[in-house]
Design an enzyme around this catalytic site. Structure first.
Site, PDB file in Angstrom:
ATOM      1  N   ASP A  32      -7.344   5.607  -7.820  1.00 51.83           N
ATOM      2  CA  ASP A  32      -7.633   4.673  -6.736  1.00 51.83           C
ATOM      3  C   ASP A  32      -9.099   4.255  -6.816  1.00 51.83           C
ATOM      4  O   ASP A  32      -9.982   5.084  -7.021  1.00 51.83           O
ATOM      5  CB  ASP A  32      -7.336   5.341  -5.377  1.00 51.83           C
ATOM      6  CG  ASP A  32      -7.250   4.327  -4.254  1.00 51.83           C
ATOM      7  OD1 ASP A  32      -6.147   4.164  -3.696  1.00 51.83           O
ATOM      8  OD2 ASP A  32      -8.290   3.694  -3.935  1.00 51.83           O
ATOM      9  N   ASN A  89       2.259   5.065   2.341  1.00 53.44           N
ATOM     10  CA  ASN A  89       2.018   4.231   3.517  1.00 53.44           C
ATOM     11  C   ASN A  89       3.024   3.087   3.506  1.00 53.44           C
ATOM     12  O   ASN A  89       3.224   2.437   2.473  1.00 53.44           O
ATOM     13  CB  ASN A  89       0.589   3.687   3.485  1.00 53.44           C
ATOM     14  CG  ASN A  89      -0.449   4.771   3.637  1.00 53.44           C
ATOM     15  OD1 ASN A  89      -0.209   5.780   4.299  1.00 53.44           O
ATOM     16  ND2 ASN A  89      -1.600   4.590   3.006  1.00 53.44           N
ATOM     17  N   SER A  97      -1.628  -1.590   2.643  1.00 55.99           N
ATOM     18  CA  SER A  97      -2.453  -2.782   2.407  1.00 55.99           C
ATOM     19  C   SER A  97      -2.059  -3.531   1.136  1.00 55.99           C
ATOM     20  O   SER A  97      -2.325  -4.713   1.003  1.00 55.99           O
ATOM     21  CB  SER A  97      -3.934  -2.410   2.356  1.00 55.99           C
ATOM     22  OG  SER A  97      -4.189  -1.531   1.287  1.00 55.99           O
ATOM     23  N   VAL A  98      -1.437  -2.833   0.174  1.00 50.54           N
ATOM     24  CA  VAL A  98      -0.971  -3.497  -1.051  1.00 50.54           C
ATOM     25  C   VAL A  98       0.552  -3.394  -1.064  1.00 50.54           C
ATOM     26  O   VAL A  98       1.107  -2.275  -1.018  1.00 50.54           O
ATOM     27  CB  VAL A  98      -1.568  -2.837  -2.316  1.00 50.54           C
ATOM     28  CG1 VAL A  98      -1.004  -3.504  -3.565  1.00 50.54           C
ATOM     29  CG2 VAL A  98      -3.097  -2.932  -2.304  1.00 50.54           C
ATOM     30  N   HIS A 102       3.747   2.316  -3.675  1.00 48.82           N
ATOM     31  CA  HIS A 102       2.871   3.254  -4.393  1.00 48.82           C
ATOM     32  C   HIS A 102       2.837   4.583  -3.673  1.00 48.82           C
ATOM     33  O   HIS A 102       2.893   4.642  -2.451  1.00 48.82           O
ATOM     34  CB  HIS A 102       1.453   2.695  -4.569  1.00 48.82           C
ATOM     35  CG  HIS A 102       0.839   2.142  -3.314  1.00 48.82           C
ATOM     36  ND1 HIS A 102       1.179   0.915  -2.803  1.00 48.82           N
ATOM     37  CD2 HIS A 102      -0.081   2.658  -2.475  1.00 48.82           C
ATOM     38  CE1 HIS A 102       0.486   0.701  -1.708  1.00 48.82           C
ATOM     39  NE2 HIS A 102      -0.287   1.744  -1.465  1.00 48.82           N
TER      40      HIS A 102
END
Ligand code: AMP
Length: 116
Positions: A32, A89, A97-98, A102
């Site tokens: 990350d 998430n 957020s993406v 993932h």
């Protein structure tokens, strides 16, 4: 631009640089860019899946494969013995957020619970 296209798709296609630790035909693991723990690695599928909300029965094997990758990478990174956390998430409340699925593999420090 395809509305499902994300920065992670560019990493999969090697159009932008990432610190890639593992890759096979199904998934990719890389560090990350904004780590929240000493070891912070993302495991993503190569198949476009925006989030856990969109998984289908046919993705069962892929998701199991990604978890096996988490476990194997944790061992390689020497964070397995002390323990680690795997986080997905999902959506707005999950603070995603993406929008390419993932798994965050977090280790190298003691986590807190409950999460923020
Ligand atoms: P999430 O908030 O769960 O969607 O997590 C997205 C994660 O992607 C964040 O932890 C970001 O720091 C990370 N990230 C965003 N862009 C990049 C990038 N180009 N390379 C590596 N990690 C990234």
């Amino acid at each position: 631009m395809n509305e499902q296209e994300t920065i992670f798709h560019k990493i999969i296609r090697k159009e932008i640089q990432a610190d890639i630790l593992y890759e096979d035909e199904l998934c990719l693991a890389f560090r990350d860019v904004n780590p929240v723990s000493p070891s912070h690695i993302l495991i993503i599928p190569k198949k476009t899946i925006p989030s856990l909300k969109e998984i289908e029965a046919e993705d069962k094997e892929l998701l199991g494969h990604m978890l096996l990758c988490c476990s194997e990478i944790a061992r390689e990174q020497n964070i397995a013995d002390e323990g680690y956390r795997v986080v997905i998430n999902t959506g707005e409340n999950g603070c995603q957020s993406v929008f390419q699925l993932h798994m965050h593999l977090l280790g190298g420090r003691k986590m807190t619970w409950p999460p923020g």
